[in-house]
Design a protein around this motif. Structure first.
Motif, PDB file in Angstrom:
ATOM      1  N   PRO A  58       0.829  -1.219   0.000  1.00  0.00           N
ATOM      2  CA  PRO A  58       0.000   0.000   0.000  1.00  0.00           C
ATOM      3  C   PRO A  58       0.858   1.262   0.000  1.00  0.00           C
ATOM      4  CG  PRO A  58      -0.012  -1.032   2.155  1.00  0.00           C
ATOM      5  CD  PRO A  58       0.658  -2.002   1.235  1.00  0.00           C
ATOM      6  N   ARG A  59       0.232   2.364  -0.345  1.00  0.00           N
ATOM      7  CA  ARG A  59       0.937   3.640  -0.484  1.00  0.00           C
ATOM      8  C   ARG A  59       1.600   4.050   0.835  1.00  0.00           C
ATOM      9  NH1 ARG A  59       1.035   7.873  -3.878  1.00  0.00           N
ATOM     10  NH2 ARG A  59       1.416   9.939  -2.986  1.00  0.00           N
ATOM     11  N   SER A  60       0.918   3.758   1.960  1.00  0.00           N
ATOM     12  CA  SER A  60       1.464   4.146   3.266  1.00  0.00           C
ATOM     13  C   SER A  60       2.809   3.463   3.543  1.00  0.00           C
ATOM     14  CB  SER A  60       0.469   3.803   4.377  1.00  0.00           C
ATOM     15  OG  SER A  60       0.194   2.402   4.376  1.00  0.00           O
ATOM     16  N   VAL A  61       2.942   2.220   3.092  1.00  0.00           N
ATOM     17  CA  VAL A  61       4.203   1.480   3.279  1.00  0.00           C
ATOM     18  C   VAL A  61       5.290   2.078   2.393  1.00  0.00           C
ATOM     19  CG1 VAL A  61       5.363  -0.742   2.996  1.00  0.00           C
ATOM     20  CG2 VAL A  61       3.059  -0.640   3.957  1.00  0.00           C
ATOM     21  N   LEU A  62       4.929   2.400   1.153  1.00  0.00           N
ATOM     22  CA  LEU A  62       5.902   2.998   0.235  1.00  0.00           C
ATOM     23  C   LEU A  62       6.397   4.335   0.763  1.00  0.00           C
ATOM     24  CD1 LEU A  62       4.222   2.227  -3.224  1.00  0.00           C
ATOM     25  CD2 LEU A  62       5.972   0.915  -2.027  1.00  0.00           C
ATOM     26  N   GLU A  63       5.517   5.096   1.361  1.00  0.00           N
ATOM     27  CA  GLU A  63       5.910   6.400   1.901  1.00  0.00           C
ATOM     28  C   GLU A  63       6.784   6.235   3.145  1.00  0.00           C
ATOM     29  OE1 GLU A  63       2.235   8.385   2.519  1.00  0.00           O
ATOM     30  OE2 GLU A  63       2.055   9.069   0.432  1.00  0.00           O
ATOM     31  N   LYS A  84       6.777   8.145  14.843  1.00  0.00           N
ATOM     32  CA  LYS A  84       5.873   9.267  15.089  1.00  0.00           C
ATOM     33  C   LYS A  84       4.670   9.202  14.154  1.00  0.00           C
ATOM     34  CE  LYS A  84       5.846  14.320  15.377  1.00  0.00           C
ATOM     35  NZ  LYS A  84       6.659  15.555  15.205  1.00  0.00           N
ATOM     36  N   ALA A  85       4.933   8.868  12.869  1.00  0.00           N
ATOM     37  CA  ALA A  85       3.838   8.765  11.908  1.00  0.00           C
ATOM     38  C   ALA A  85       2.899   7.622  12.272  1.00  0.00           C
ATOM     39  CB  ALA A  85       4.398   8.558  10.506  1.00  0.00           C
ATOM     40  N   SER A  86       3.468   6.498  12.762  1.00  0.00           N
ATOM     41  CA  SER A  86       2.643   5.364  13.172  1.00  0.00           C
ATOM     42  C   SER A  86       1.781   5.729  14.374  1.00  0.00           C
ATOM     43  CB  SER A  86       3.537   4.156  13.515  1.00  0.00           C
ATOM     44  OG  SER A  86       4.260   3.721  12.379  1.00  0.00           O
ATOM     45  N   PHE A 102      -2.223   5.771  14.541  1.00  0.00           N
ATOM     46  CA  PHE A 102      -2.946   5.011  15.559  1.00  0.00           C
ATOM     47  C   PHE A 102      -3.951   5.890  16.285  1.00  0.00           C
ATOM     48  CE2 PHE A 102      -3.173   3.191  19.906  1.00  0.00           C
ATOM     49  CZ  PHE A 102      -3.736   1.970  19.587  1.00  0.00           C
ATOM     50  N   LYS A 103      -3.524   7.136  16.610  1.00  0.00           N
ATOM     51  CA  LYS A 103      -4.430   8.073  17.284  1.00  0.00           C
ATOM     52  C   LYS A 103      -5.607   8.416  16.381  1.00  0.00           C
ATOM     53  CE  LYS A 103      -1.029  10.295  20.330  1.00  0.00           C
ATOM     54  NZ  LYS A 103      -0.309  11.579  20.621  1.00  0.00           N
ATOM     55  N   ARG A 104      -5.320   8.550  15.097  1.00  0.00           N
ATOM     56  CA  ARG A 104      -6.383   8.875  14.158  1.00  0.00           C
ATOM     57  C   ARG A 104      -7.429   7.758  14.098  1.00  0.00           C
ATOM     58  NH1 ARG A 104      -7.966   7.863   9.260  1.00  0.00           N
ATOM     59  NH2 ARG A 104      -6.276   6.384   8.869  1.00  0.00           N
ATOM     60  N   LEU A 105      -6.907   6.520  14.078  1.00  0.00           N
ATOM     61  CA  LEU A 105      -7.816   5.388  14.049  1.00  0.00           C
ATOM     62  C   LEU A 105      -8.649   5.278  15.326  1.00  0.00           C
ATOM     63  CD1 LEU A 105      -5.471   2.661  12.480  1.00  0.00           C
ATOM     64  CD2 LEU A 105      -7.450   3.764  11.396  1.00  0.00           C
ATOM     65  N   LEU A 106      -8.025   5.559  16.467  1.00  0.00           N
ATOM     66  CA  LEU A 106      -8.771   5.537  17.739  1.00  0.00           C
ATOM     67  C   LEU A 106      -9.859   6.593  17.748  1.00  0.00           C
ATOM     68  CD1 LEU A 106      -6.049   4.989  20.507  1.00  0.00           C
ATOM     69  CD2 LEU A 106      -7.827   3.409  19.774  1.00  0.00           C
ATOM     70  N   GLY A 107      -9.487   7.790  17.216  1.00  0.00           N
ATOM     71  CA  GLY A 107     -10.475   8.863  17.161  1.00  0.00           C
ATOM     72  C   GLY A 107     -11.634   8.509  16.265  1.00  0.00           C
ATOM     73  N   ALA A 108     -11.338   7.838  15.157  1.00  0.00           N
ATOM     74  CA  ALA A 108     -12.400   7.441  14.233  1.00  0.00           C
ATOM     75  C   ALA A 108     -13.331   6.423  14.859  1.00  0.00           C
ATOM     76  CB  ALA A 108     -11.793   6.892  12.954  1.00  0.00           C
ATOM     77  N   LEU A 109     -12.742   5.510  15.702  1.00  0.00           N
ATOM     78  CA  LEU A 109     -13.552   4.478  16.342  1.00  0.00           C
ATOM     79  C   LEU A 109     -14.460   5.045  17.441  1.00  0.00           C
ATOM     80  CD1 LEU A 109     -10.933   1.597  16.643  1.00  0.00           C
ATOM     81  CD2 LEU A 109     -12.931   1.658  15.150  1.00  0.00           C
ATOM     82  N   SER A 110     -13.951   6.112  18.130  1.00  0.00           N
ATOM     83  CA  SER A 110     -14.756   6.694  19.210  1.00  0.00           C
ATOM     84  C   SER A 110     -15.747   7.708  18.646  1.00  0.00           C
ATOM     85  CB  SER A 110     -13.833   7.366  20.234  1.00  0.00           C
ATOM     86  OG  SER A 110     -13.103   8.413  19.621  1.00  0.00           O
TER      87      SER A 110
END
Length: 450
Positions: free
Chosen positions: A420-425, A436-438, A442-450
């Motif tokens: 995926p593009r994220s891995v290439l970047e 830091k990007a990971s 992760f925080k973004r995903l947690l925010g999306a879930l809540s």
């Protein structure tokens, strides 16, 4: 202190007398006014008797000494020095249980009569074993008598020509009956007493050598002209000695070692094309590159070779990523990876021993080994840049990542595998920025879930 017997003769001594003397003394020097045509047969008889035939030399007092303006006493002392150095080496001994032995010989010599001193080559096991990918000596033998790693010589197939010893650029392969230290000591002693020209010949050709009036040249008799390693040839040239070879076509055509002699002559022609008559210094080294340094010409051109063990590593710049695998594995540091304004892979011609390690470890199959010589690079010991790459930096903080070519190659491989593009970047980020990007992802995903 070695004991050397000097025997002045009118007629050649018998094989029995020579055998007794060779087994009693560290060396036997037979001095006569002519060279007996039966000498080769006599020495072969001494060998079959299980005696130390390699510790016997014949000096023609008229043609070898006085015709060359030398002193007999000085030549004798030179060979005594040779025998002294030779005493440190043990020849390869093989059994000859199939030969017929008289009761008298068995009582006189014991079981030793069933063993024969040979001119089979030997190897420095530890040093050779460390170069696990090197197979140069195996391919050099015209009789397919060498196999394995470290090399083992078949006593049935080997004709004791010595050609394989010149194929080893590190000098680890040698013939104990013509030990490198002993041959160099002989050359050094002969140069000190005023000898200027040496002719290497064999027992079969030596008689003809005298009949053709080769005045001004001192013959040194070996099993085969190929028995003189190229290493000792170069050392002799450094001393100011001219080395010739006497191996007439008609004698060579009937010799079982013919192919070895012809290959050796071809190798020496290649060598003559890259060395100059006078050396800049005397270097008593074991490796071919070091011995060539004071003798190589100034021409900055590459000459392709077929037999001489000098090498160039060719790098495919489209494939090389400058990962450093070859430089990290090179046993002689002929390949080095450095970082300045950019990453550079450099090759030092004089240090390369053609061991093939770099070719084996390259993950991109970007290297190829070629037999070639550049005289100026040999004498200057300079290297040249084989491949370069800009420095790749983190796209977030600018910290150095490594060679740009390596990062781009990794990106290409990941893209082909469908990453995926994220891995290439992420491969363009340093570990800290990647973490830091990971974390932010992760925080973004947690925010999306809540």
């Amino acid at each position: 202190m070695v004991e050397v017997k000097v025997l002045s003769v009118g007629e050649p001594p018998s094989p029995e007398d020579l055998s007794r003397l060779a087994d009693t003394f560290d060396g036997v020097i037979v001095v006569g006014k002519g060279y007996p045509s039966s000498w080769h047969t006599i020495i072969q008889a001494v060998r079959r008797a299980g005696s130390r035939w390699h510790r016997i030399v014949f000096i023609n007092s008229e043609r070898d000494v006085y015709a060359n303006g030398l002193s007999l006493e000085d030549v004798i002392e030179a060979y005594k020095a040779y025998f002294e150095a030779l005493s440190e080496f043990i020849p390869v001994v093989v059994s000859d249980t199939g030969k017929t032995v008289s009761r008298r010989d068995l009582l006189k010599s014991g079981l030793g009569v069933f063993f024969v001193y040979t001119a089979l080559p030997d190897v420095k096991l530890q040093e050779c074993s460390s170069l696990r990918d090197c197979r140069l000596c195996l391919s050099s033998c015209p009789f397919d008598a060498i196999s394995g790693k470290p090399p083992k010589v078949s006593e049935r197939s080997c004709l004791e020509c010595g050609l394989c010893t010149s194929a080893c650029p590190t000098g680890q392969l040698f013939t104990p009956v013509y030990a490198p230290e002993a041959v160099r000591r002989l050359f050094r002693a002969l140069a000190q007493i005023g000898a200027t020209r040496i002719t290497i010949t064999c027992p079969l050709a030596r008689t003809r050598f005298y009949s053709e009036r080769h005045e001004g040249s001192l013959p040194v008799e070996l099993q085969c002209i190929a028995s003189l390693r190229v290493h000792e040839f170069l050392y002799a040239r450094q001393l100011g000695l001219t080395i010739d070879y006497y191996c007439p076509d008609d004698i060579r055509s009937d010799c079982p070692r013919r192919k070895a002699a012809e290959d050796y002559i071809a190798m020496m022609k290649e060598l003559d094309s890259i060395i100059k008559p006078v050396a800049q210094a005397i270097v008593d080294a074991s490796t071919l590159g070091a011995l060539l340094e004071p003798l190589a010409r100034e021409e900055d051109t590459w000459a392709d070779l077929e037999r001489l063990p000098l090498f160039r590593v060719d790098v495919d710049k489209d494939k090389c990523t400058l990962c450093g695998a070859c430089a990290n594995s090179c046993p002689t540091h002929a390949l080095t990876l450095t970082r300045g304004d950019q990453y550079s892979l450099s090759f030092n011609h004089s240090s390369c021993i053609g061991c093939n390690t770099c070719v084996r470890v390259c993950p991109e199959a970007a290297l190829r080994l070629a037999r070639a010589a550049n005289p100026r690079l040999l004498t200057s010991k300079e290297g040249f840049i084989a491949a370069q790459s800009p420095i790749a930096r983190c796209r977030s903080c600018g910290k150095e990542l490594g060679p740009e070519r390596m990062i781009k190659r990794l990106e290409e491989k990941l893209a082909r595998s469908g990453a995926p593009r994220s891995v290439l970047e992420s491969i363009w980020l340093c570990p800290e920025c990647k973490a830091k990007a990971s974390e932010e992802e992760f925080k973004r995903l947690l925010g999306a879930l809540s």
